[in-house]
Design an enzyme around this catalytic site. Sequence first.
Site, PDB file in Angstrom:
ATOM      1  N   HIS A 209       0.746  -1.104  -0.023  1.00  0.00           N
ATOM      2  CA  HIS A 209      -0.197   0.142   0.028  1.00  0.00           C
ATOM      3  C   HIS A 209       0.855   1.409  -0.027  1.00  0.00           C
ATOM      4  CE1 HIS A 209      -4.176  -1.855   1.398  1.00  0.00           C
ATOM      5  NE2 HIS A 209      -3.836  -1.431  -0.133  1.00  0.00           N
ATOM      6  N   GLU A 461      -2.483 -15.452 -28.058  1.00  0.00           N
ATOM      7  CA  GLU A 461      -1.518 -15.434 -26.760  1.00  0.00           C
ATOM      8  C   GLU A 461      -0.829 -16.854 -26.751  1.00  0.00           C
ATOM      9  OE1 GLU A 461      -3.537 -13.477 -23.021  1.00  0.00           O
ATOM     10  OE2 GLU A 461      -5.114 -14.693 -24.097  1.00  0.00           O
ATOM     11  N   ASP A 485       1.638 -13.404 -22.800  1.00  0.00           N
ATOM     12  CA  ASP A 485       1.604 -14.656 -22.773  1.00  0.00           C
ATOM     13  C   ASP A 485       1.887 -15.375 -23.960  1.00  0.00           C
ATOM     14  OD1 ASP A 485       0.461 -15.575 -20.458  1.00  0.00           O
ATOM     15  OD2 ASP A 485      -1.402 -14.362 -20.917  1.00  0.00           O
ATOM     16  N   ARG A 495       5.944 -16.837 -16.944  1.00  0.00           N
ATOM     17  CA  ARG A 495       6.335 -15.500 -16.881  1.00  0.00           C
ATOM     18  C   ARG A 495       6.490 -14.849 -15.427  1.00  0.00           C
ATOM     19  NH1 ARG A 495       0.599 -12.959 -18.904  1.00  0.00           N
ATOM     20  NH2 ARG A 495       0.754 -11.339 -17.834  1.00  0.00           N
ATOM     21  N   CYS A 532      -1.746  -5.610 -27.170  1.00  0.00           N
ATOM     22  CA  CYS A 532      -2.206  -5.332 -25.959  1.00  0.00           C
ATOM     23  C   CYS A 532      -1.315  -5.818 -24.711  1.00  0.00           C
ATOM     24  CB  CYS A 532      -3.570  -5.561 -25.654  1.00  0.00           C
ATOM     25  SG  CYS A 532      -4.001  -7.256 -25.631  1.00  0.00           S
TER      26      CYS A 532
HETATM   27  C1  PEP Z   1      -0.767 -10.647 -22.582  1.00  0.00           C
HETATM   28  O1  PEP Z   1      -0.947 -11.741 -22.532  1.00  0.00           O
HETATM   29  O2  PEP Z   1       0.057 -10.146 -23.216  1.00  0.00           O
HETATM   30  C2  PEP Z   1      -2.120  -9.711 -22.051  1.00  0.00           C
HETATM   31  C3  PEP Z   1      -2.315  -8.709 -22.117  1.00  0.00           C
HETATM   32  O3  PEP Z   1      -2.901 -10.410 -21.246  1.00  0.00           O
HETATM   33  P1  PEP Z   1      -2.414 -10.794 -19.467  1.00  0.00           P
HETATM   34  O4  PEP Z   1      -1.166  -9.750 -19.408  1.00  0.00           O
HETATM   35  O5  PEP Z   1      -3.628 -10.112 -18.543  1.00  0.00           O
HETATM   36  O6  PEP Z   1      -2.372 -12.181 -19.429  1.00  0.00           O
HETATM   37 MG    MG Z   2      -2.462 -12.837 -21.385  1.00  0.00          MG
END
Ligand code: PEP
Ligand code: MG
Length: 604
Positions: A209, A461, A485, A495, A532
């Site tokens: 926090h 992914e 992913d 990861r 993303c």
């Molecule tokens: C990804 O795997 O790149 C992704 C955006 O999903 P997350 O990081 O939520 O697994």
């Molecule tokens: Mg992901």
Amino acid sequence: MSAVISVDRRREFLVGSGVTRGIAVGRAHLLAPSELDVRQYTIERRDAVHEIGRLTTAFNVVREELDELKAGIAPGAPSEVLAFLDLHRLILADALLTDAPRDLIRGRLINAEWALTIQLEELVKQFDAIDDEYLRERSTDVRQVVERVINALAGGRPTRVAITKPLALGERLILIAEDLAPADVLHLRGRADVDLAGFVTELGGPTSHTAILARSLGLPAVVGAERARSIIQEGDLVVIDADFDAVIVNPSDDELKAFGRRVRDEGEHRIQLRKLKGRMSRTKDAIAIELLANIELPEDARDALEAGADGIGLFRSEFLFMDRDELPSEDEQYAAYATVARVMKGKPVVIRTLDIGADKVLNETARESLGMGRGAPRPESNPALGLRAIRYCLAYPELFLTQLRAILRASEVGTVRILIPMLAHMHEVEQALSFVARAKEQLRERKQKFDGRIQIGGMVEVPAAALSVPQFVGRLKFLSIGTNDLIQYTLAIDRADSSVAHLYDHLHPAVLRLISQTIKGCIKARVPVSVCGELAGELEMTELLLGMGLRQFSMHPSQILLVKERLFELSTKDAARLAARVLRESDPTKIKAALVRASRSKSA
Ligand code: PEP
Ligand code: MG
């Protein structure tokens, strides 16, 4: 992880985890160790009532101080500030903390401090057994509250921060502590005679926090800097370089000048960046690029808007489901999705369906409420390869349908899209689409409105998805590449496992080929595609992704203006040449060198 590199006798260099970007320079003030070192003694039975009275008074003193701090918060302060004080107020009022020590005083005839520490250890043990990292870290909050009560029992103010040595005029303060409570930080921020520049703690991770508070207050800080209190001495000149997770003790004059320059440059850069907010994002050769935001909670949508995002490219809906015993109802979910759609005022909002599993788990009670379903037995031997994301949703149809109905209803108030995570098989695409059709049917029966033409997209992914783009685009309206992913599954690297983190290489040629192939496949089929994963917000990757043909980038809101600025300097033709060169290369070191060169030539 923390390390200390000693450069000379006076100058030291420490590393930890930077939790706020930026640099802070100031004089060190060391806080006494927070280890609870309390007097322990037994009492006479007739003194038990008096001892309980001391405890009650101490609780009252702490409560009053927290209330005072709360009342002193300036309007418009970040919402976390109030939230932390409320949390500590809640802990203070919890029967586990108030009643149990009283029983211990009465039952074991021990002093109030002793009773309080026994109960604290008991609570900390219970927290330590919790799987969830976030909840586990909350034991720190309990410890901090108990510490304040113990300080109050000793007759002092609950706040530990006592600054005895006055600072020279214009000097700023850097607090060095084993750990800090949010209230300590707030207390110092509120003092007229102290200019708090930042802080360094030995304990704590980036999700504590105090770290979150530092971030929301914009205070540069480094946490987890082991042995900080033995290396830094009271009054030392300290520089916190949170951009590089570093703390420099007694820097040389030249270093200080260089830091001063960076502080000035960063300030000016921030002003320049803000000017870009209203400008359309485009390359030097006028190709429009969409910059979207990744968010975790509905509240984050404001940050996205503030950063000038063209929409939400990824709403990680699973955060609405985590850290709670009861799963969110359809109405609660609807309210969350509709809020984001409303805040974004018609800009696209891509809501990813529940990506639970692997490192994102539901609470035990929440899991039990789902029944056994076709669930894998717990604990799974390979959770990242187990029942995760779309697999989880297909195993629990009611869970999936409830969410789909909520998203569909929210599509009435904005431009909402549905994104399905972790697809690998065509039959998963088909099943997901038929679930959406079923959810629509249910809403029609209930006479509830939704956007009948809502777009459904899928995430790429896993390598199987990247290699199935020609099939996927026949059924899905858009794709989004989740590089976080995709790297994990292509290279078989967990990861979240630090022991193999050095092998998690986003520049591995196989990863780059899969990304490029996915983008090409989408362009060919005229299906929109975005990235993303974290790569979308990394400046070093902007030109390469652009050169691969990417026109939609979705990232943390804090990166949007930086990427926008970079795009203004890039031409799609040069970028395509860079991508072609990189994709021909098989050595990741050479790829890295090419990207660094290209990136430096832009920021020079
Ligand atoms: C990804 O795997 O790149 C992704 C955006 O999903 P997350 O990081 O939520 O697994
Ligand atoms: Mg992901």
